[in-house]
Design a protein around this motif. Structure first.
Motif, PDB file in Angstrom:
ATOM      1  N   GLY A 241       0.806  -1.217   0.000  1.00  0.00           N
ATOM      2  CA  GLY A 241       0.000   0.000   0.000  1.00  0.00           C
ATOM      3  C   GLY A 241       0.835   1.261   0.000  1.00  0.00           C
ATOM      4  O   GLY A 241       0.518   2.230  -0.703  1.00  0.00           O
ATOM      5  N   LEU A 242       1.910   1.268   0.785  1.00  0.00           N
ATOM      6  CA  LEU A 242       2.782   2.438   0.842  1.00  0.00           C
ATOM      7  C   LEU A 242       3.460   2.673  -0.501  1.00  0.00           C
ATOM      8  O   LEU A 242       3.591   3.825  -0.946  1.00  0.00           O
ATOM      9  N   SER A 243       3.881   1.615  -1.167  1.00  0.00           N
ATOM     10  CA  SER A 243       4.513   1.748  -2.481  1.00  0.00           C
ATOM     11  C   SER A 243       3.549   2.370  -3.481  1.00  0.00           C
ATOM     12  O   SER A 243       3.912   3.267  -4.251  1.00  0.00           O
ATOM     13  N   PHE A 244       2.300   1.898  -3.463  1.00  0.00           N
ATOM     14  CA  PHE A 244       1.292   2.449  -4.363  1.00  0.00           C
ATOM     15  C   PHE A 244       1.061   3.933  -4.090  1.00  0.00           C
ATOM     16  O   PHE A 244       1.012   4.755  -5.018  1.00  0.00           O
ATOM     17  N   LEU A 245       0.925   4.294  -2.816  1.00  0.00           N
ATOM     18  CA  LEU A 245       0.661   5.686  -2.455  1.00  0.00           C
ATOM     19  C   LEU A 245       1.825   6.600  -2.834  1.00  0.00           C
ATOM     20  O   LEU A 245       1.622   7.708  -3.348  1.00  0.00           O
ATOM     21  N   LEU A 246       3.053   6.145  -2.598  1.00  0.00           N
ATOM     22  CA  LEU A 246       4.216   6.964  -2.925  1.00  0.00           C
ATOM     23  C   LEU A 246       4.336   7.176  -4.434  1.00  0.00           C
ATOM     24  O   LEU A 246       4.585   8.292  -4.901  1.00  0.00           O
ATOM     25  N   LEU A 247       4.159   6.104  -5.202  1.00  0.00           N
ATOM     26  CA  LEU A 247       4.253   6.222  -6.652  1.00  0.00           C
ATOM     27  C   LEU A 247       3.144   7.103  -7.210  1.00  0.00           C
ATOM     28  O   LEU A 247       3.378   7.922  -8.102  1.00  0.00           O
TER      29      LEU A 247
END
Length: 319
Positions: A241-247
């Motif tokens: 989830g964090l990877s998706f939000l950052l990207l």
């Protein structure tokens, strides 16, 4: 300076097209082969396959439109073709973002745990929740297309006398194609459609953090191991989830930078932002999904091992 920036933007664009095709094609291929082998498919794999195909469509539609605009530029010298390319981009980009958002919602409902009766109701019906999210997103898609068409017609009417010149300028075409909030049709209402899936994923991420905090607190009170299966599942879902939000946040930031820089910097710099931000998110997120999924990660290692063996065989059989 302009030539070097244009060269950099072209190389970046085609690198993203190649890597986006390989990454999303790999996700679709592995999951389809597993589906055929086991004769059944999980809900998560269904989302991944749909997401991979939506992003393949996005990448290849961009490639085809740009090649046609270069080889046959006169095909895009009508307002109808401008509208068609805008709608194609909106639809492909919509499903690319919203299917990833559905994946975040799916992870949240599968991993998190709250004693609230409403949450339990949703958790037991996770497939219906994901389907309902997609159906709601279709309503937003229709609204987005309606708003976009209205903005395009407004822009065409205001440039009626110079429409032929504007469409001859190929720098206008990638801007119209790669931005759902492009400069000539930008409006605050239209930008809302870009932030809604981000907000949904952010809420799911924050609730997942709260669920993990409650779980760790419960484990400490009961003197149990802090790194149990539920904790590991929470951490894995949070990483994805964090990877998706950052990207996605970087994607939105590049759009804002690209729009705000119009008229204040060289045109080549603006086009570079437009090219790179248009495909950077769907391309990079596919590799995040591969690294975060056990089955896809194992398939990747198998492919790399096979390529290594093939390379050794070639070196051995060489002169």
């Amino acid at each position: 300076m302009n030539n070097s920036l244009w060269y950099a933007s072209t190389v970046t664009l085609f690198m993203e097209i190649v890597t986006g095709t390989l990454g999303n094609g790999f996700i679709a291929l592995v999951n389809i082969m597993d589906w055929v082998k086991k004769r059944k498919i999980s809900s998560m794999d269904q989302i991944l396959i749909a997401l991979a195909f939506s992003r393949l469509s996005l990448v290849w539609s961009v490639l085809i439109c740009i090649l046609v605009s270069v080889l046959c530029p006169y095909l895009f010298m009508t307002s109808e073709m401008l509208i068609v390319t805008e709608i194609i981009w909106i639809v492909n980009n919509h499903f690319s973002i919203w299917l990833a958002t559905c994946l975040s919602v799916f992870y949240f409902l599968k991993v998190a745990f709250f004693s609230n009766s409403f949450f339990l109701y949703l958790k037991w019906r996770v497939k219906k929740v994901v389907l309902a999210t997609l159906l709601v997103s279709l309503i937003l898609l229709i609204l987005n297309i309606v708003v976009k068409l209205a903005c395009i017609h407004l822009w065409i009417d205001s440039h009626e006398g110079s429409m032929f010149y504007s469409l001859r300028n190929l720098t206008q075409f990638p801007r119209a194609l790669l931005f759902t909030n492009s400069s000539h049709v930008f409006s605050p209402t239209n930008s809302m459609f870009m932030f809604i899936p981000f907000i949904v994923s952010l809420v799911a991420f924050l609730l997942l953090i709260f669920s993990l905090w409650k779980h760790l607190r419960k484990m400490q009170l009961s003197d149990k191991r802090p790194r149990d299966a539920s904790t590991l599942a929470h951490m894995k879902a949070l990483q994805t989830g964090l990877s998706f939000l950052l990207l996605y946040a970087m994607y939105l930031l590049l759009i804002v930078v690209g729009i705000s820089s119009l008229g204040s910097v060289e045109e080549a710099v603006t086009i570079f932002f437009e090219y790179s931000s248009g495909l950077a998110f769907p391309t990079s997120h596919s590799f995040v999904l591969i690294l975060g999924n056990r089955k896809l990660r194992r398939a990747t290692l198998s492919v790399l091992w096979w390529l290594r063996c093939q390379s050794k065989d070639t070196d051995t059989s060489g002169p």
